[in-house]
Design an enzyme around this catalytic site. Structure first.
Site, PDB file in Angstrom:
ATOM      1  N   ARG A 108       0.839  -1.331   0.036  1.00  0.00           N
ATOM      2  CA  ARG A 108       0.092  -0.020   0.035  1.00  0.00           C
ATOM      3  C   ARG A 108       0.825   1.158  -0.095  1.00  0.00           C
ATOM      4  NH1 ARG A 108      -5.296   1.070   3.571  1.00  0.00           N
ATOM      5  NH2 ARG A 108      -5.996  -0.252   1.860  1.00  0.00           N
ATOM      6  N   HIS A 135      -7.611   0.952  -6.348  1.00  0.00           N
ATOM      7  CA  HIS A 135      -7.805   0.114  -5.204  1.00  0.00           C
ATOM      8  C   HIS A 135      -8.322  -1.090  -5.554  1.00  0.00           C
ATOM      9  CE1 HIS A 135      -7.784  -1.715  -1.199  1.00  0.00           C
ATOM     10  NE2 HIS A 135      -8.709  -0.281  -0.447  1.00  0.00           N
ATOM     11  N   GLN A 138     -10.051  -4.056  -3.452  1.00  0.00           N
ATOM     12  CA  GLN A 138     -11.345  -3.400  -2.986  1.00  0.00           C
ATOM     13  C   GLN A 138     -12.503  -3.792  -3.786  1.00  0.00           C
ATOM     14  OE1 GLN A 138     -12.154  -2.147   0.352  1.00  0.00           O
ATOM     15  NE2 GLN A 138     -14.312  -2.588  -0.503  1.00  0.00           N
ATOM     16  N   ASP A 226     -17.408   6.495  -1.108  1.00  0.00           N
ATOM     17  CA  ASP A 226     -16.249   6.384  -0.235  1.00  0.00           C
ATOM     18  C   ASP A 226     -15.946   7.577   0.404  1.00  0.00           C
ATOM     19  OD1 ASP A 226     -13.720   5.732   0.781  1.00  0.00           O
ATOM     20  OD2 ASP A 226     -12.781   5.796  -1.250  1.00  0.00           O
ATOM     21  N   CYS A 266     -16.437   1.134   0.963  1.00  0.00           N
ATOM     22  CA  CYS A 266     -15.243   0.248   1.368  1.00  0.00           C
ATOM     23  C   CYS A 266     -14.753   0.218   2.737  1.00  0.00           C
ATOM     24  CB  CYS A 266     -14.106   0.497   0.226  1.00  0.00           C
ATOM     25  SG  CYS A 266     -13.446   2.244   0.576  1.00  0.00           S
ATOM     26  N   ARG A 294     -13.413  -9.393   2.002  1.00  0.00           N
ATOM     27  CA  ARG A 294     -11.784  -8.987   1.660  1.00  0.00           C
ATOM     28  C   ARG A 294     -11.091 -10.183   1.798  1.00  0.00           C
ATOM     29  NH1 ARG A 294     -10.402  -3.668   1.658  1.00  0.00           N
ATOM     30  NH2 ARG A 294      -8.543  -4.645   0.514  1.00  0.00           N
TER      31      ARG A 294
HETATM   32  N1  NVA Z   1      -9.939   6.316  -0.944  1.00  0.00           N
HETATM   33  C1  NVA Z   1      -9.605   6.021   0.490  1.00  0.00           C
HETATM   34  C2  NVA Z   1     -10.098   4.401   0.364  1.00  0.00           C
HETATM   35  C3  NVA Z   1      -9.728   3.625   1.722  1.00  0.00           C
HETATM   36  C4  NVA Z   1      -9.772   2.536   1.642  1.00  0.00           C
HETATM   37  C5  NVA Z   1      -8.365   6.305   0.421  1.00  0.00           C
HETATM   38  O1  NVA Z   1      -7.489   6.186  -0.455  1.00  0.00           O
HETATM   39  O2  NVA Z   1      -7.921   6.795   1.592  1.00  0.00           O
HETATM   40  N1   CP Z   2     -11.357  -0.742   2.682  1.00  0.00           N
HETATM   41  C1   CP Z   2      -9.923  -0.801   2.922  1.00  0.00           C
HETATM   42  O1   CP Z   2      -9.041  -1.053   2.009  1.00  0.00           O
HETATM   43  O2   CP Z   2      -9.811  -0.600   4.453  1.00  0.00           O
HETATM   44  P1   CP Z   2      -8.481  -0.289   5.173  1.00  0.00           P
HETATM   45  O3   CP Z   2      -7.882   1.084   4.850  1.00  0.00           O
HETATM   46  O4   CP Z   2      -8.789  -0.400   6.550  1.00  0.00           O
HETATM   47  O5   CP Z   2      -7.461  -1.191   4.440  1.00  0.00           O
END
Ligand code: NVA
Ligand code: CP
Length: 307
Positions: A108, A135, A138, A226, A266, A294
C-alpha cells in the site's frame, strides 16, 4: 509469475476465475472456525510480505487472515520504520532483498508510479493494496459481495456518488471488464481521472458521468460511495467537503434507487459526511459482509498470482 496491479491489466476470464474461486473457497470453509487452517493448506510453503506507507485496518488484517487460513506465513514492514523509500537504500536494492525473503508482496503506497517502479525490480509477484490511483482488491471484493446478494453483476446498474478517487478508478475498470452499467455523480472539479474515462469509452463502457446525484441513483441496483477526503489528499479539505455535500448518500438517495438496492462502502466511513447513519446501519447496507469478503477475495488473488 503474475502481478495484480490494476483490473484493466487482467483478462476477463481470469477476473471471473478469481471471483468464482473466492466464492468457492468461502463456501468450502463455511463450517470452520476463524482460526482454523484449510485442511489442504494450499499456501503452506509461502510467505507474503506486506509493506504499508499508509494506514490500514481491513487490507492488513484480511491479507493476514487469508495467509493464515491457507496455511501460509506473513511478514509486515511499516515503510516508515524501514529503509524502504528513504535515501538510505535504493528501491532496487530493497526489492532484490525482499525477493529472497518472501514469495509474494502486497504493498500500500502513496504514489502509483513508485509502486510500478518497485514492481519492476522485484523477482516475485506484487499485489496493489491501494495507491493514490487505484484500489483493485477492494473492487474485486465488492463484485463478489454484490454477486452473492444479487446474482451476476453483468448488465446491472451501479451508482457511485461522491469523490472521483482511487476506488472509483478501479470501479470504472471493472465496469468494462464485467460489463455493468456505471453512473457516477460528482462535482465537475472532482471527477475521476480523465485518462481512465477515455480508456473506458474506447472499450465500450456503459458509463454516465453526471452532476445530478438523483440521476445517477435512479433505478440503481447498488449505491456506492467512499470518504470525501482520501489518505494523502492535498488541498483545501473544507472546500472539497462543501462541493461534495450534495452527494451524500441518505434516505432520499436510497429511495431513488431500486427498492431492493444495496448500499456498499469500502470503509472506513465518515458517518454524517458521505453517508448517514440511517443508510449505513440500515437494512440495505451490506458493508459488514463487504468487509468480510476481503479475506476470501484476497486469498484468491494471492493464489492467482502464485500460479
Ligand atoms: N479512498 C480511500 C480508500 C480507503 C480504503 C483512501 O484512499 O483513503
Ligand atoms: N477498505 C480498505 O481498504 O480499508 P483499510 O484502509 O482499513 O485497509
Amino acid at each position: 509469475m503474475k502481478n495484480f496491479i490494476n483490473i484493466a491489466d487482467i483478462g476477463k476470464g481470469d477476473l471471473r476465475k478469481i471471483i468464482d474461486h473466492a466464492k468457492h473457497q468461502k463456501e468450502k470453509r463455511s463450517k470452520l472456525k476463524k482460526s482454523a487452517i484449510d485442511p489442504d493448506k494450499p499456501l503452506a510453503d509461502k510467505i507474503l510480505i506486506m509493506i504499508f506507507e499508509k494506514p490500514s485496518t481491513r487490507t492488513r488484517l484480511s491479507f493476514e487472515l487469508a495467509m493464515k487460513q491457507l496455511g501460509g506465513q506473513i511478514l509486515v514492514l511499516n515503510a516508515k520504520e524501514s529503509h524502504y523509500g528513504s535515501e538510505n537504500e535504493s528501491v532496487h536494492d530493497t526489492a532484490k532483498v525482499l525477493s529472497q525473503y518472501g514469495d509474494i508482496v502486497m504493498m500500500r503506497t502513496h504514489q502509483h508510479k513508485h509502486f510500478l517502479k518497485f514492481s519492476t525490480h522485484l523477482d516475485i509477484p506484487i499485489i496493489n493494496g491501494l495507491t493514490d490511483l487505484s484500489h483493485p482488491c477492494q473492487i474485486m471484493s465488492d463484485i463478489m459481495t454484490f454477486e452473492e446478494l444479487k446474482g451476476s453483476i453483468t448488465n446491472k446498474k451501479i451508482a457511485w456518488l461522491g469523490d472521483g478517487n482511487n476506488v472509483v478508478y478501479s470501479l470504472i475498470e471493472a465496469a468494462v471488464k464485467f460489463n455493468f452499467e456505471l453512473a457516477i455523480a460528482c462535482p465537475t472539479k472532482l471527477g475521476p481521472e480523465k485518462k481512465i474515462i477515455k480508456w473506458a469509452n474506447k472499450n465500450n463502457a456503459k458509463i454516465l458521468i453526471t452532476k445530478n446525484p438523483f440521476e445517477a441513483a435512479k433505478s440503481a441496483d447498488c449505491i456506492m460511495t467512499d470518504k470525501w477526503i482520501s489518505m494523502g489528499d492535498k488541498g483545501n479539505k473544507n472546500n472539497k467537503k462543501k462541493l461534495l455535500k450534495p452527494y451524500q448518500v441518505n434516505k432520499k438517495i436510497m429511495e431513488s434507487a431500486k427498492s431492493d438496492a444495496i448500499f456498499m462502502h469500502c470503509l472506513p466511513a465518515n458517518r454524517g459526511e458521505e453517508v448517514t447513519d440511517e443508510v449505513i446501519d440500515g437494512k440495505q447496507s451490506v458493508v459488514w459482509q463487504g468487509a468480510l469478503n476481503r479475506i476470501h477475495l484476497q486469498k484468491s488473488i494471492i493464489q492467482w498470482c502464485l500460479k
